[in-house]
Scaffold this motif. Structure first.
Motif, PDB file in Angstrom:
ATOM      1  N   UNK A  88      32.617  20.187 -57.524  1.00 37.20           N
ATOM      2  CA  UNK A  88      32.475  18.669 -57.965  1.00 37.20           C
ATOM      3  C   UNK A  88      31.252  18.478 -57.531  1.00 37.20           C
ATOM      4  N   UNK A  89      30.482  17.411 -58.272  1.00 37.99           N
ATOM      5  CA  UNK A  89      29.117  16.789 -58.044  1.00 37.99           C
ATOM      6  C   UNK A  89      29.698  15.165 -58.319  1.00 37.99           C
ATOM      7  N   UNK A  90      29.382  14.466 -57.167  1.00 42.29           N
ATOM      8  CA  UNK A  90      29.640  13.173 -57.216  1.00 42.29           C
ATOM      9  C   UNK A  90      28.552  12.158 -56.843  1.00 42.29           C
ATOM     10  N   UNK A  91      28.294  11.587 -57.891  1.00 40.42           N
ATOM     11  CA  UNK A  91      27.313  10.437 -57.542  1.00 40.42           C
ATOM     12  C   UNK A  91      27.907   9.149 -56.906  1.00 40.42           C
ATOM     13  N   UNK A  92      27.514   8.719 -55.783  1.00 42.70           N
ATOM     14  CA  UNK A  92      28.394   7.795 -55.268  1.00 42.70           C
ATOM     15  C   UNK A  92      27.719   6.844 -54.303  1.00 42.70           C
ATOM     16  N   UNK A  93      27.978   5.715 -53.987  1.00 43.14           N
ATOM     17  CA  UNK A  93      27.089   5.031 -53.131  1.00 43.14           C
ATOM     18  C   UNK A  93      28.185   4.639 -51.819  1.00 43.14           C
ATOM     19  N   UNK A  94      29.190   5.257 -51.755  1.00 47.91           N
ATOM     20  CA  UNK A  94      30.252   5.313 -50.526  1.00 47.91           C
ATOM     21  C   UNK A  94      29.816   6.231 -49.526  1.00 47.91           C
ATOM     22  N   UNK A  95      28.975   6.062 -48.623  1.00 50.47           N
ATOM     23  CA  UNK A  95      28.353   6.848 -47.826  1.00 50.47           C
ATOM     24  C   UNK A  95      29.440   7.355 -46.790  1.00 50.47           C
ATOM     25  N   UNK A  96      30.462   6.646 -46.506  1.00 53.20           N
ATOM     26  CA  UNK A  96      31.365   7.429 -45.541  1.00 53.20           C
ATOM     27  C   UNK A  96      32.209   8.426 -46.320  1.00 53.20           C
ATOM     28  N   UNK A  97      32.555   8.073 -47.507  1.00 54.16           N
ATOM     29  CA  UNK A  97      33.271   8.940 -48.439  1.00 54.16           C
ATOM     30  C   UNK A  97      32.477  10.355 -48.687  1.00 54.16           C
ATOM     31  N   UNK A  98      31.122  10.079 -48.909  1.00 61.44           N
ATOM     32  CA  UNK A  98      30.360  11.293 -49.032  1.00 61.44           C
ATOM     33  C   UNK A  98      30.188  12.207 -47.918  1.00 61.44           C
ATOM     34  N   UNK A  99      30.142  11.485 -46.707  1.00 62.20           N
ATOM     35  CA  UNK A  99      30.106  12.116 -45.304  1.00 62.20           C
ATOM     36  C   UNK A  99      31.299  13.027 -45.196  1.00 62.20           C
ATOM     37  N   UNK A 100      32.462  12.393 -45.681  1.00 69.18           N
ATOM     38  CA  UNK A 100      33.840  13.022 -45.122  1.00 69.18           C
ATOM     39  C   UNK A 100      34.121  14.052 -46.219  1.00 69.18           C
ATOM     40  N   UNK A 101      33.884  14.158 -47.516  1.00 63.50           N
ATOM     41  CA  UNK A 101      34.468  14.974 -48.457  1.00 63.50           C
ATOM     42  C   UNK A 101      33.656  16.084 -48.837  1.00 63.50           C
ATOM     43  N   UNK A 102      32.208  15.947 -48.584  1.00 61.19           N
ATOM     44  CA  UNK A 102      31.163  16.880 -49.071  1.00 61.19           C
ATOM     45  C   UNK A 102      31.254  17.903 -48.263  1.00 61.19           C
ATOM     46  N   UNK A 103      30.677  18.971 -48.767  1.00 59.77           N
ATOM     47  CA  UNK A 103      30.275  20.260 -48.418  1.00 59.77           C
ATOM     48  C   UNK A 103      28.914  20.257 -48.246  1.00 59.77           C
TER      49      UNK A 103
END
Length: 359
Positions: free
Chosen positions: A189-204
């Motif tokens: 997945x590639x996710x453009x997001x402004x949800x920083x906590x989500x980006x930190x939690x879900x991303x590799x």
């Protein structure tokens, strides 16, 4: 899996990016963050050729999809895309929206498409809404249907273009929960997001876009806890910054000191915090560094306040040979005064002299 080389996208009045270079491996979950206008959504649209790149190459599974004559339909079958605005057909039921692509493009029978669609709706928690129309759903439910529709095409990668930006804050969590579950299944997945906590939690892996390309690329622990570049640090910590460049020993000291005070008042700093910033500037920049003569020039002083927790930092970048005022012979009284004001301090000699102070 995907190789992006020297990608550029230019419009008549603006160029969002001019040199994007990145390699994406199968199974990675990549969040793309950065300020507005840096081309994050445009990059996703270029990947599935909804936008035609101005220059550069995109290579997917060894095939250059940006070359003339590339099979655009085949490219889009490999890449599912979930948009900000759902893009569901209002005249079709939820299950019909999901069945449409597999029947028309993958040539599944209606029964096969129905069975798979119901399985996917169950995955996103909406099996009971199969016969509803989109207008009967909440925003979060519509976005979960859009995710199920993208999955129905059995893509190799899913592109999420700010999937929660059009949602009421109370509905954001249900969409992010679905994306988290997909990440745990190993979907690329590639996710453009402004949800920083989500980006930190879900991303590799996290890509920070700025200055026309990928400004910083690294695991979430690096990007959010110890960013290596200044613009990344300012963005992820949501810093409001005051900055002055000093190029002459005869600079306007009063203007800088007044500027620090005005900045501090605007950011609702206490009088003590403002005075501490002014003292750091006077004792470390003026008395200690400029007191050594002109070798520290040009010198840049910045003060930053985090919108997240109100923490206050000062940073000093200066020229000349490596010189750590905290360990080398310096204006001892000034250095001791500064150390008495700060919680943490650090000096780095990599690529010039750099001091960081936590007040």
């Amino acid at each position: 899996m995907i190789s992006i080389q020297h990608l550029k996208k230019a419009y008549p009045n603006v160029t969002p990016f001019f040199d994007v270079n990145v390699e994406i491996e199968k199974g990675e979950v990549i969040s793309i963050i950065g300020p507005s206008g840096t081309g994050k959504s445009t990059l996703l649209r270029c990947l599935n050729l909804l936008e035609t790149p101005t220059a550069g190459e995109i290579i997917v599974d060894g095939e250059t999809i940006t070359k003339k004559g590339a099979d655009i339909s085949a490219v889009r079958r490999k890449m599912g895309m979930v948009f900000q605005s759902f893009n569901l057909f209002s005249h079709l039921t939820v299950i019909e929206n999901i069945m449409l692509g597999p029947v028309d493009l993958l040539k599944l029978s209606r029964q096969e498409a129905y069975d798979e669609g119901m399985r996917l709706l169950a995955t996103v928690g909406l099996a009971e809404k199969a016969l509803n129309y989109p207008d009967e759903l909440s925003g979060g439910q519509k976005q979960r249907v859009a995710i199920a529709r993208a999955l129905a095409m059995k893509p190799e990668i899913i592109l999420f273009d700010e999937p929660t930006s059009a949602l009421d804050p109370t509905m954001v969590g249900e969409v992010l929960a679905v994306i988290r579950s997909l990440a745990q299944e190993g979907l690329t997945m590639m996710i453009v997001t402004h949800e920083m906590k989500f980006a930190r939690d879900v991303s590799t892996r996290v890509l920070y876009m700025d200055e026309g390309g990928i400004y910083e690329d690294g695991p979430p622990e690096q990007i959010f806890d110890a960013p290596r570049r200044e613009r990344t640090r300012v963005f992820v910590k949501r810093l409001k910054t005051f900055e002055r460049e000093i190029e002459s020993p005869t600079f306007d000291f009063i203007e800088v000191s007044t500027g620090i005070e005005e900045f501090g008042r605007k950011q609702l700093l206490s009088l003590r915090q403002i005075n501490n910033l002014q003292l750091v500037f006077e004792e470390l920049c003026v008395q200690t560094l400029l007191g050594r003569g002109g070798e520290a020039l040009p010198l840049r002083f910045s003060a930053s306040v985090s919108e997240l927790d109100g923490s206050c930092e000062a940073a000093i970048f200066y020229s000349g040979p490596s010189f750590d005022p905290f360990t080398e012979q310096a204006n001892e009284l000034s250095v001791r005064m500064v150390l008495g004001l700060t919680k943490e301090h650090a000096w780095s000699g990599d690529s010039g002299n750099h001091i960081t102070l936590i007040l």
